[in-house]
Design a protein around this motif. Structure first.
Motif, PDB file in Angstrom:
ATOM      1  N   SER A 292       2.544   9.362   7.201  1.00  0.00           N
ATOM      2  CA  SER A 292       1.475   9.408   8.191  1.00  0.00           C
ATOM      3  C   SER A 292       1.789   8.374   9.276  1.00  0.00           C
ATOM      4  N   ILE A 293       0.926   8.216  10.239  1.00  0.00           N
ATOM      5  CA  ILE A 293       1.121   7.269  11.341  1.00  0.00           C
ATOM      6  C   ILE A 293       0.245   6.047  11.106  1.00  0.00           C
ATOM      7  N   VAL A 294       0.838   4.851  11.261  1.00  0.00           N
ATOM      8  CA  VAL A 294       0.069   3.608  11.140  1.00  0.00           C
ATOM      9  C   VAL A 294       0.292   2.777  12.396  1.00  0.00           C
ATOM     10  N   SER A 295      -0.584   1.804  12.614  1.00  0.00           N
ATOM     11  CA  SER A 295      -0.440   0.918  13.780  1.00  0.00           C
ATOM     12  C   SER A 295      -0.302  -0.522  13.307  1.00  0.00           C
ATOM     13  N   LYS A 296       0.468  -1.294  14.092  1.00  0.00           N
ATOM     14  CA  LYS A 296       0.648  -2.713  13.808  1.00  0.00           C
ATOM     15  C   LYS A 296       1.102  -3.405  15.085  1.00  0.00           C
ATOM     16  N   ASP A 297       0.375  -4.458  15.454  1.00  0.00           N
ATOM     17  CA  ASP A 297       0.744  -5.262  16.625  1.00  0.00           C
ATOM     18  C   ASP A 297       0.951  -4.410  17.876  1.00  0.00           C
ATOM     19  N   GLN A 298      -0.004  -3.550  18.173  1.00  0.00           N
ATOM     20  CA  GLN A 298      -0.007  -2.712  19.375  1.00  0.00           C
ATOM     21  C   GLN A 298       1.075  -1.643  19.371  1.00  0.00           C
ATOM     22  N   TYR A 299       1.719  -1.440  18.230  1.00  0.00           N
ATOM     23  CA  TYR A 299       2.709  -0.370  18.094  1.00  0.00           C
ATOM     24  C   TYR A 299       2.224   0.648  17.068  1.00  0.00           C
ATOM     25  N   PHE A 300       2.672   1.889  17.264  1.00  0.00           N
ATOM     26  CA  PHE A 300       2.417   2.948  16.282  1.00  0.00           C
ATOM     27  C   PHE A 300       3.747   3.305  15.632  1.00  0.00           C
ATOM     28  N   PHE A 301       3.701   3.568  14.337  1.00  0.00           N
ATOM     29  CA  PHE A 301       4.923   3.811  13.562  1.00  0.00           C
ATOM     30  C   PHE A 301       4.802   5.081  12.741  1.00  0.00           C
TER      31      PHE A 301
END
Length: 653
Positions: A584-593
Motif C-alpha cells: 500500500s502507500i504510506v507517507s513519511k516526512d512529506q514523502y509518499f512511498f
C-alpha cells in the motif's frame, strides 16, 4: 589502532583544579605504592566524561583505577617498558609536550599579531623550486644556489615566469599547475615561504630564499581580502570511469536538481541520493573550510560564490564527481581576541616556534648560573685548525689536555669537553666561514651553550612544572597499557580464530538478522504520482519504464532505490505485514512511498563473516573483563581503607 589509543588516553587527559591534600599511600600492588593524590586527580578529571551518577560511585571507580594500575604493573613485569618503539614514542611525545613550555611571551605575541594581520589577506602565488636537502653537502647546496640565481637572472631579464617554471622547477606538480599554488593564507605554507609571499608585491618576483625543501622563487599573482570560511551542504554523485555510467551520473544529478527546483527538501534528497557517505546522513552538511583547504578548487569557488543563506548552486563537476551545493553559513575572519589562543597553539606547532626557542635561550642565561672553563676552551681553540673549513677536521683522539668539564650549568649539570668537540665536528657540514679559527670556536661555543641551556631546561621540566610531570607519568602508563592491550587482547581476539568461533557460537543470540526483504522503494512528494507508480508495479512494469512514464517534461516526479533491507529499515517500518508483492502507500516526512517486495528472508542467525567486526570487538571486551580478574589473582593487592575513607570524605565535600 590510533582510535583505541585515544580511548585509553581519554581516561587520563582532561584538565582540572585540585584542592591541596596530604599525600598518603592509597593501595599497593606487590609493595609498589600508589597515592591518594593521583587517584583524586584522575577521578576529578573524568567527572565530565561519565554519563550517569552510578559511574561516579567511588568504590566502583577505585576498582576501575586499580584495574588500570594492575595492567600497568603487568606491562612492566613482562618488560614492555624496555621496548625500543615504546621508548622512542615516549621520547617523541615528551619532545612534543615540552614545546608548550618552551615559550617567550613577547616573541609569541609578536608572531600572533603578525599571523592575524596576514590572515586578513589571501595570496595567490606561483613558485619555482630547486630541491636541496637541509643537510646537503656544501657543493650540492652551492650547485642548487647557483641554479636558482641563474633562474632569477632569466626572470629579471624579462622571460615569462610560467615558461621558466616549466623548464626549471623541480616541484613535481609543475607539469599540472605551472607552479601555481592557488590562494592561501597564514599557516598554509612553511614560514619562510609565507614570509616571501606576504612581503612581495603583486606582480613582482621575490629574491631566492631557502626552506627545508630547497631554494624557491615566488611570484605573487594576486592578493585579496580573506574570504573567511564557509559551511555548505552538498549532494554528490561519484564520477565514473565508464562513459555510459558517467552519463547516467550526470542524468541523476540533473534529476535531483529538478526535484530541488520543484520544492523538495535539499536535506532529504541528500540523505536519499548523495554518494558522499560521510555527509549524506547529515543532510549533506560538510565541515567548514577556507580557501586552499579542499582538494578541489572548483568546489571551493562555487561554495564561496553563493551569497545568501540557503542559496543552491546549479549542478557542476569536479574531479571527484557531480555536485549540487547549498550555502549554510558564511564565517568571516574572527576578531583578534577570538582567535588569539588558537593562533598561539598553531604557532607552537609551526616552525616559527624556533624564534621563540631562540629567545628563550637568552632568558635562560639569566635564570641559570653558567661556569665555563676558559683554560679548556683555549686548548680546544688550539686543537681546531683550518681543516674545519674543508670539512676534514677530526676530533683529536685521547687527548688528556682536552679532557674535563668545559661547561657547568646551575652547579649540577657538568658537560664534558668531548661533547663540545663533537659539536664542532658536526658543524663542519653547516659550511660556516667565520675566521679566524679562534673566533669561530667562540661563536660555536655560544651556540653550544644555548643548546645545552635549553636541554637542561627541558630535562628539568618535571621539577619546574608539576602539571608537566603528571601528564608525562600518565602518558607513560597509557602508552604501556596500549602496548599491553594490543599484545594480550586485541591481537589475540583477531588471531585466535578458534576462540572467536567458540565465543560467537556461545553468543549467537546477539548476532541475529531481523526479517529481510529484497525491495524496490519508490518515493515522491506527490501522492498521485506514487499511486500511478503502484499501478505500474502491479502490472509488472520495470523501474526504468516507471521513471520514463512519470518523469516527463523535464520534471523528476519519482525516485527509486533497490536493495536487501531489514524489516525496520527506514520507511519499511511504516508497513504492516510486509510480504511479496506491491505494498500500500504510506507517507513519511512529506514523502509518499510504495514498495515492491521481490523476495524475503526469515529472521535468523548471522554468519560470522557477516558481523565479524562486531564479534571481534565483543570478544575483545569479553577477554578484557576476564583478564582483570586474572590479574587480581596474579598480584598481591593491599588497599588502605582508612586513606580511602579520607578520600571519600574529601571528594564529597
Amino acid at each position: 589502532m590510533k582510535i583505541s589509543r585515544l580511548l585509553i588516553f581519554s581516561f587520563l587527559f582532561v584538565s582540572c583544579f585540585l584542592s591541596a591534600q596530604t599525600k598518603e599511600v592509597l593501595f599497593t600492588i606487590d609493595n609498589h605504592p600508589y597515592y591518594n593524590d593521583e587517584f583524586v586527580r584522575v577521578y576529578n578529571k573524568n567527572l565530565d566524561l561519565v554519563k550517569d551518577d552510578s559511574q561516579k560511585d567511588l568504590d566502583k571507580y577505585l576498582d576501575l583505577f586499580l584495574g588500570y594500575k594492575l595492567k600497568v604493573e603487568k606491562a612492566n613485569k613482562i618488560g614492555l617498558q624496555n621496548g625500543l618503539n615504546y621508548q622512542n614514542e615516549l621520547k617523541s611525545y615528551r619532545n612534543q609536550l615540552s614545546k608548550n613550555y618552551v615559550n617567550d611571551s613577547k616573541v609569541t605575541n609578536e608572531l600572533v599579531k603578525e599571523a592575524y594581520d596576514r590572515m586578513q589577506q589571501e595570496v595567490r602565488a606561483s613558485h619555482i623550486l630547486v630541491l636541496v636537502d637541509e643537510g646537503a653537502l656544501p657543493q650540492d647546496t652551492l650547485k642548487a644556489y647557483n641554479k636558482v640565481i641563474e633562474i632569477k637572472r632569466r626572470l629579471d631579464a624579462g622571460e615569462d615566469f610560467i615558461t621558466v617554471a616549466q623548464q626549471t622547477s623541480e616541484d613535481p606538480s609543475v607539469k599540472e599547475n605551472n607552479g601555481d599554488l592557488g590562494y592561501f593564507s597564514a599557516f598554509r605554507m612553511v614560514y619562510p615561504f609565507e614570509n616571501a609571499a606576504y612581503n612581495t608585491k603583486v606582480g613582482q618576483v621575490s629574491k631566492p630564499f631557502r626552506t627545508r625543501f630547497g631554494y624557491h622563487i615566488v611570484k605573487v599573482v594576486d592578493k585579496r581580502v580573506n574570504r573567511g570560511e564557509v559551511t555548505v551542504a552538498h549532494i554528490m554523485i561519484v564520477k565514473q570511469n565508464d562513459t555510459v555510467q558517467n552519463e547516467k551520473a550526470k542524468t541523476t544529478i540533473d534529476d535531483i536538481y529538478k526535484k530541488i527546483q520543484q520544492g523538495e527538501a535539499f536535506e532529504s534528497l541528500a540523505q536519499q541520493f548523495s554518494e558522499d557517505k560521510s555527509s549524506a546522513p547529515k543532510g549533506g552538511v560538510l565541515q567548514r573550510f577556507g580557501s586552499g583547504q579542499l582538494s578541489s578548487e572548483e568546489f571551493e569557488n562555487v561554495a564561496f560564490e553563493l551569497k545568501e543563506k540557503d542559496q543552491i548552486s546549479v549542478p557542476f563537476q569536479s574531479q571527484f564527481g557531480w555536485h549540487i551545493v547549498k550555502l549554510i553559513e558564511k564565517h568571516p575572519v574572527r576578531s583578534f581576541d577570538e582567535m588569539k589562543f588558537e593562533l598561539e597553539e598553531k604557532i607552537r606547532k609551526d616552525e616559527r616556534s624556533l624564534l621563540i626557542t631562540n629567545s628563550l635561550a637568552k632568558k635562560l642565561r639569566d635564570k641559570y648560573t653558567i661556569i665555563k672553563d676558559a683554560k679548556i676552551i683555549a686548548k680546544i681553540k688550539a686543537a681546531v685548525n683550518d681543516d674545519f673549513y674543508s670539512q676534514t677536521w677530526v676530533v683529536p683522539e685521547k687527548s688528556k689536555e682536552l679532557n674535563g668539564d668545559v661547561l657547568v650549568i646551575n652547579k649540577d649539570k657538568k658537560i664534558n669537553a668531548k661533547l663540545f668537540l663533537d659539536f664542532i665536528a658536526a658543524k663542519q657540514k653547516s659550511n660556516i666561514k667565520t675566521k679566524p679559527i679562534v673566533r669561530l670556536v667562540d661563536e660555536l661555543f655560544e651556540k653550544f651553550t644555548e643548546e645545552q641551556l635549553i636541554a637542561y631546561y627541558n630535562e628539568n621540566l618535571e621539577n619546574e612544572f608539576p602539571e608537566f610531570k603528571n601528564v608525562m607519568d600518565e602518558y607513560r602508563d597509557g602508552l604501556l597499557l596500549f602496548d599491553l592491550m594490543e599484545k594480550e587482547i586485541w591481537n589475540r581476539a583477531k588471531n585466535d580464530t578458534i576462540g572467536l568461533h567458540n565465543y560467537f557460537a556461545n553468543n549467537i543470540k546477539n548476532y541475529q538478522w531481523k526479517k529481510r526483504y529484497s525491495a524496490d522503494i519508490l518515493s515522491s512528494t506527490d501522492k498521485k504520482i506514487v499511486e500511478k507508480a503502484q499501478k505500474f508495479l502491479k502490472k509488472g512494469k520495470s523501474l526504468e519504464y516507471i521513471r520514463e512514464q512519470l518523469n516527463k517534461d523535464g520534471k523528476v516526479n519519482i525516485m527509486s532505490k533497490s536493495g536487501m533491507y531489514e524489516e525496520d529499515y527506514d520507511v519499511l517500518s511504516q508497513f504492516e505485514n510486509l510480504s511479496k508483492g506491491v505494498t500500500s502507500i504510506v507517507s513519511k516526512d512529506q514523502y509518499f512511498f510504495v514498495v515492491n517486495i521481490t523476495d524475503e528472508k526469515p529472521a535468523g542467525a548471522k554468519e560470522l563473516s557477516e558481523c565479524k567486526g562486531k564479534a571481534i570487538s565483543d570478544y575483545q571486551q569479553y577477554l578484557e573483563n576476564n583478564w582483570v580478574d586474572e590479574l587480581k589473582s596474579e598480584f598481591n593487592i593491599q588497599v588502605n581503607q582508612d586513606v580511602f575513607a579520607k578520600v571519600k570524605s574529601q571528594l564529597k565535600n
